[in-house]
Design an enzyme around this catalytic site. Structure first.
Site, PDB file in Angstrom:
ATOM      1  N   PRO A  57       0.845  -1.198   0.000  1.00 34.05           N
ATOM      2  CA  PRO A  57       0.000   0.000   0.000  1.00 34.05           C
ATOM      3  C   PRO A  57       0.878   1.246   0.000  1.00 34.05           C
ATOM      4  O   PRO A  57       1.784   1.366   0.823  1.00 34.05           O
ATOM      5  CB  PRO A  57      -0.800  -0.125   1.308  1.00 34.05           C
ATOM      6  CG  PRO A  57       0.017  -1.027   2.177  1.00 34.05           C
ATOM      7  CD  PRO A  57       0.744  -1.957   1.259  1.00 34.05           C
ATOM      8  N   MET A  58       0.612   2.164  -0.930  1.00 32.50           N
ATOM      9  CA  MET A  58       1.431   3.371  -1.042  1.00 32.50           C
ATOM     10  C   MET A  58       0.530   4.575  -1.274  1.00 32.50           C
ATOM     11  O   MET A  58      -0.215   4.612  -2.254  1.00 32.50           O
ATOM     12  CB  MET A  58       2.450   3.227  -2.180  1.00 32.50           C
ATOM     13  CG  MET A  58       3.538   2.205  -1.889  1.00 32.50           C
ATOM     14  SD  MET A  58       4.649   1.944  -3.308  1.00 32.50           S
ATOM     15  CE  MET A  58       3.637   0.873  -4.339  1.00 32.50           C
ATOM     16  N   GLN A 117      -6.183  -1.367   3.144  1.00 29.06           N
ATOM     17  CA  GLN A 117      -5.458  -1.006   4.355  1.00 29.06           C
ATOM     18  C   GLN A 117      -6.164   0.140   5.074  1.00 29.06           C
ATOM     19  O   GLN A 117      -6.462   1.171   4.474  1.00 29.06           O
ATOM     20  CB  GLN A 117      -4.021  -0.589   4.059  1.00 29.06           C
ATOM     21  CG  GLN A 117      -3.237  -0.353   5.359  1.00 29.06           C
ATOM     22  CD  GLN A 117      -1.815   0.106   5.141  1.00 29.06           C
ATOM     23  OE1 GLN A 117      -1.588   1.212   4.681  1.00 29.06           O
ATOM     24  NE2 GLN A 117      -0.851  -0.755   5.483  1.00 29.06           N
ATOM     25  N   CYS A 166       3.179   3.311   9.080  1.00 29.36           N
ATOM     26  CA  CYS A 166       3.397   4.607   8.440  1.00 29.36           C
ATOM     27  C   CYS A 166       3.948   5.612   9.446  1.00 29.36           C
ATOM     28  O   CYS A 166       3.374   5.798  10.525  1.00 29.36           O
ATOM     29  CB  CYS A 166       2.096   5.123   7.847  1.00 29.36           C
ATOM     30  SG  CYS A 166       2.272   6.707   6.993  1.00 29.36           S
ATOM     31  N   LYS A 179       0.339  -4.670   9.069  1.00 28.96           N
ATOM     32  CA  LYS A 179       1.619  -4.288   8.462  1.00 28.96           C
ATOM     33  C   LYS A 179       2.345  -3.398   9.465  1.00 28.96           C
ATOM     34  O   LYS A 179       1.791  -2.398   9.923  1.00 28.96           O
ATOM     35  CB  LYS A 179       1.426  -3.544   7.145  1.00 28.96           C
ATOM     36  CG  LYS A 179       2.751  -3.222   6.429  1.00 28.96           C
ATOM     37  CD  LYS A 179       2.497  -2.632   5.037  1.00 28.96           C
ATOM     38  CE  LYS A 179       3.814  -2.500   4.252  1.00 28.96           C
ATOM     39  NZ  LYS A 179       4.687  -1.427   4.788  1.00 28.96           N
ATOM     40  N   HIS A 209       7.884  -4.419   7.535  1.00 29.87           N
ATOM     41  CA  HIS A 209       8.852  -3.548   6.874  1.00 29.87           C
ATOM     42  C   HIS A 209      10.129  -3.617   7.701  1.00 29.87           C
ATOM     43  O   HIS A 209      10.144  -3.236   8.874  1.00 29.87           O
ATOM     44  CB  HIS A 209       8.317  -2.115   6.813  1.00 29.87           C
ATOM     45  CG  HIS A 209       9.175  -1.189   6.022  1.00 29.87           C
ATOM     46  ND1 HIS A 209       8.657  -0.150   5.284  1.00 29.87           N
ATOM     47  CD2 HIS A 209      10.520  -1.120   5.836  1.00 29.87           C
ATOM     48  CE1 HIS A 209       9.642   0.510   4.684  1.00 29.87           C
ATOM     49  NE2 HIS A 209      10.780  -0.059   5.013  1.00 29.87           N
ATOM     50  N   ASN A 251       9.147  -6.817   3.749  1.00 36.06           N
ATOM     51  CA  ASN A 251       8.979  -5.611   2.946  1.00 36.06           C
ATOM     52  C   ASN A 251      10.151  -4.674   3.224  1.00 36.06           C
ATOM     53  O   ASN A 251      10.730  -4.700   4.297  1.00 36.06           O
ATOM     54  CB  ASN A 251       7.634  -4.959   3.310  1.00 36.06           C
ATOM     55  CG  ASN A 251       7.442  -3.575   2.718  1.00 36.06           C
ATOM     56  OD1 ASN A 251       7.170  -2.616   3.430  1.00 36.06           O
ATOM     57  ND2 ASN A 251       7.573  -3.455   1.415  1.00 36.06           N
ATOM     58  N   GLY A 301       7.251  -2.448  -2.818  1.00 42.64           N
ATOM     59  CA  GLY A 301       6.614  -1.150  -2.920  1.00 42.64           C
ATOM     60  C   GLY A 301       7.058  -0.370  -4.139  1.00 42.64           C
ATOM     61  O   GLY A 301       6.570  -0.570  -5.243  1.00 42.64           O
TER      62      GLY A 301
END
Length: 341
Positions: free
Chosen positions: A26-27, A79, A109, A148, A180, A220, A243
């Site tokens: 997801p970005m 997400q 994030c 995530k 991540h 990730n 990503g």
């Protein structure tokens, strides 16, 4: 083509888990529905994720248009960002009704905007709150709820924090987590810097897979090629999440993914995929959309190939025009076909 509510049933746990062998991360501002439609044409098997959508935007703001998508995108996961269990449960239920195959909670994030809402990577400091959130979401939906996360934040000892976090997630019933492999520094680094400056710790994530053998773990961060993805899978990871490379060089990552990662099908052809995008573009324009809203995701499609620079330049200069249409894409494609001949 785009639905307010999906007409296709949610895909089962096992099918989504199989798809999670490779996923596109997801970005924000990138993995919107147009991007996902393109990626699905490049790979039939890869699991696709939406941009992060905040639970408050859906529950309090009524911004349900943010979760619209095309049936062709399956398997597709949404997400969510948030930290209020009740609000996340309501948002998850709304998204399941739209037809998403998985609901993922953002605990990774690092942006200031996300921190101010007390969600994202800052939640690594409050695993008990994450437990409350995922339990509330699980009670509200029948699709799988996943997480995530980062390996830690700020001065946390990642070798202590990450296993404790995964242990608590497992006890809460979460059986699939994407990690991540970088810390997030909540103060002092921008979101962009947080994607590059904190060092990657792949060995720690690999160790977590050995320690939590029953948990499906995807790795990730910094993975830029299918060769690297295959190496992580060969080392024991259940999945790989890519990503920026999947966005900036989508053909390099996705055209061969079905054959190499899943052992099915043949490699897709980016030229043919552009042709397949034309009906989608026509429908988008007929609904009042603009061409560049779609083509901005296609600029890197021929990266490293003959005609790539002319393709990118022509679309960048002409797609924003108010009267630009499918013929603009066909004109850009001619540069690629000419140089490839």
């Amino acid at each position: 083509m785009m639905q307010d509510v999906s007409t296709q049933e949610n895909i089962g746990f096992s099918e989504v888990r199989k798809a999670a062998r490779l996923s596109v991360a997801p970005m924000m501002d990138w993995t919107d529905r147009h991007c996902r439609f393109l990626h699905r044409l490049l790979s039939r098997e890869t699991l696709l994720y939406t941009e992060m959508v905040t639970a408050p935007a859906l529950v309090r703001g009524g911004a349900v248009h943010l979760v619209n998508f095309s049936d062709e995108e399956h398997p597709v996961a949404l997400q969510l960002g948030g930290s209020d269990p009740d609000e996340l449960a309501k948002a998850a239920k709304l998204c399941e009704a739209r037809g998403y195959d998985e609901i993922n909670l953002n605990v990774g994030c690092p942006s200031d905007r996300v921190q101010s809402g007390t969600f994202g990577a800052v939640l690594m400091k409050s695993p008990s709150l994450v437990v409350d959130c995922v339990k509330a979401m699980q009670d509200a939906v029948s699709v799988e709820v996943t997480v995530k996360c980062r390996i830690g934040v700020d001065d946390q000892d990642t070798k202590e924090v990450l296993p404790d976090f995964l242990d608590q997630m497992g006890r809460a019933g979460v059986s699939r987590v994407a990690v991540h492999a970088r810390k997030a520094w909540l103060q002092g680094l921008s979101p962009k810097e947080n994607r590059d400056i904190p060092p990657l710790d792949y060995p720690l994530v690999h160790q977590m897979k050995r320690d939590f053998a029953d948990m499906h773990l995807s790795i990730n961060g910094g993975i830029a090629t299918l060769d690297e993805a295959e190496a992580h899978l060969a080392a024991g990871m259940d999945g790989v999440m890519i990503g920026r490379a999947a966005y900036q060089n989508p053909a390099d990552i996705l055209c061969g993914a079905d054959r190499r990662i899943y052992g099915v099908g043949t490699d897709s052809d980016p030229i043919e995929v552009v042709r397949q995008m034309l009906p989608y573009i026509e429908a988008h324009l007929a609904a009042g959309g603009k061409l560049h809203q779609v083509t901005r995701h296609m600029l890197g499609l021929f990266a490293g190939r003959p005609g790539a620079r002319a393709w990118r330049r022509y679309l960048s200069e002409n797609a924003p025009s108010p009267d630009a249409g499918p013929e603009t894409v066909e004109a850009a494609l001619a540069f690629v076909q000419r140089d490839a001949a």
